[in-house]
Design a protein around this motif. Structure first.
Motif, PDB file in Angstrom:
ATOM      1  N   SER A  33      13.853  35.537 -10.592  1.00 56.70           N
ATOM      2  CA  SER A  33      15.312  35.437 -10.508  1.00 56.70           C
ATOM      3  C   SER A  33      15.914  35.142 -11.872  1.00 56.70           C
ATOM      4  O   SER A  33      17.098  35.387 -12.120  1.00 56.70           O
ATOM      5  N   LYS A  52      13.676  29.329  -4.535  1.00 61.09           N
ATOM      6  CA  LYS A  52      14.558  28.164  -4.506  1.00 61.09           C
ATOM      7  C   LYS A  52      13.856  27.027  -3.774  1.00 61.09           C
ATOM      8  O   LYS A  52      13.014  27.252  -2.922  1.00 61.09           O
ATOM      9  N   LYS A  82      10.929  26.398  -5.759  1.00 58.88           N
ATOM     10  CA  LYS A  82      11.409  26.948  -7.020  1.00 58.88           C
ATOM     11  C   LYS A  82      10.228  26.919  -7.980  1.00 58.88           C
ATOM     12  O   LYS A  82       9.760  25.840  -8.365  1.00 58.88           O
TER      13      LYS A  82
END
Length: 289
Positions: A33, A52, A82
C-alpha cells in the motif's frame, strides 16, 4: 571443509531458488500500500507497507530481499496486520554504503524507519541475519518493541555450530555469482555495480566474532518467540541457554508459564525452514495474538 561448504551452500541456494519461484508462481502476490525510502543515519532505507492493523516489522536474512525472504508470509500476515518490511543496508532496494556494518547502526536504521512511518511500537520478526538485528533492537530500543520473534538466528557467533562459523570464514564472492540471490539483487538494486562490494562487506562482517551479551539478552523485557529448524546450523545447547536467559526452560506445571516461547521445527535446515509458511504463520499468529 572448503568443498563441503561449497556443496552445502550451493544446495541451499538451489532450495532458495525453488522458494523464490514458488513464491512468484503459486503465492498470492500482493502489492504494498506504500513503499519508499526513509532517511536513516546519513543514508536511506527502503521499506514496504502492507495491510492494516497492529504493526509488525520484518527483517530479512543476509543477502536477501523482502520478496525472497517474506514473499509467502506477507500476503497472510497482512490480512489482519500492518506489515512493515525493511531492506537493510546494501540489500535489495537500499543502496550500498561504505559505512561499516554494525548491529547497533542497523538496529538504529530500523527505528528510523519506524519514526518516519510514525510507528511508536511494533512487534518485530527477524530471520537469520535479521534476527541478530532484531535482538540488538530489543536491547538498545526496548521501548519500541511489543513482542519479538527470532527465526533461525543467534545473538553471538558461538550460537552457530563450529562448521557454520568455519564456513563463514571460507566464503568468497565468487560463490554467489549468478546465484538466485544475485538475480534478486540485480532485479531491484539501485546500482547493480555494487554487488561485489556488497558481498565483500557482508562476508567480512560474517567472519568477525560478535556477541551481544548474555546479560543484555536476559534483560529483554518483551516476550520472545524463538523458531528454529532442528538442523538449521544453530547449536541447540546454546539455544537452550538462550531460552533460559529469556525465562524459559522451566517446569510450568510447578509455576507460571514463561512469557517467551521456543519452537523447534523437525526436519528443517536453515533455508528450508523459511519455506514452511503454514507452520511459521501458525506460530506467529498464536504468539502475537
Amino acid at each position: 571443509m572448503k568443498s563441503i561448504f561449497k556443496s552445502s551452500t550451493l544446495k541451499s541456494l538451489l532450495i532458495l531458488a525453488v522458494m523464490v519461484i514458488t513464491s512468484q508462481v503459486y503465492g498470492q502476490k500482493v502489492k504494498p500500500s506504500e513503499s519508499g525510502y526513509a532517511p536513516a543515519n546519513g543514508s536511506k532505507v527502503y521499506y514496504e507497507v502492507y495491510g492494516k492493523g497492529k504493526p509488525i516489522v520484518l527483517l530479512h536474512g543476509a543477502f536477501m530481499t523482502i520478496d525472497t525472504n517474506w514473499g509467502q508470509l506477507i500476503p497472510e500476515l497482512s490480512k489482519n496486520r500492518k506489515v512493515i518490511a525493511v531492506e537493510l543496508q546494501g540489500h535489495g532496494h537500499t543502496p550500498f554504503s561504505e559505512r561499516k556494518l554494525s548491529h547497533t547502526d542497523l538496529a538504529s536504521d530500523v527505528t528510523k524507519v519506524m519514526d518516519y512511518l510514525k510507528i511508536d511500537k511494533a512487534d518485530v520478526a527477524g530471520y537469520s541475519f535479521g534476527g541478530a538485528i532484531a535482538y540488538q533492537l530489543a536491547i538498545q530500543s526496548p521501548q519500541r518493541l511489543n513482542k519479538l520473534v527470532i527465526i533461525s538466528a543467534t545473538y553471538k557467533n558461538s550460537g552457530w555450530l563450529p562448521e557454520v562459523n568455519n564456513a563463514f570464514k571460507g566464503m568468497k564472492p565468487d560463490l554467489f555469482m549468478n546465484s538466485p540471490m544475485h538475480n534478486a539483487y540485480d532485479a531491484v538494486a539501485p546500482d547493480k555495480t555494487k554487488w561485489t562490494k556488497f558481498l565483500e562487506q557482508m562476508i567480512a562482517s560474517a567472519g568477525q566474532p560478535f556477541d551481544l551479551g548474555d546479560d543484555n539478552i536476559s534483560k529483554i523485557s518483551a516476550p520472545v518467540l524463538i523458531i528454529a529448524g532442528d538442523n538449521d546450523g544453530l547449536d541447540k545447547t546454546e539455544l537452550s541457554k538462550t531460552y533460559r536467559l529469556l525465562g524459559g526452560g522451566v517446569s510450568a506445571d510447578m509455576g507460571p508459564m514463561p512469557k517467551s516461547q521456543l519452537a523447534i521445527v523437525p526436519g528443517q535446515s536453515h533455508v528450508s525452514l523459511m519455506m514452511q509458511t503454514a507452520t511459521i504463520l501458525n506460530y506467529l499468529n498464536s504468539f502475537l495474538q
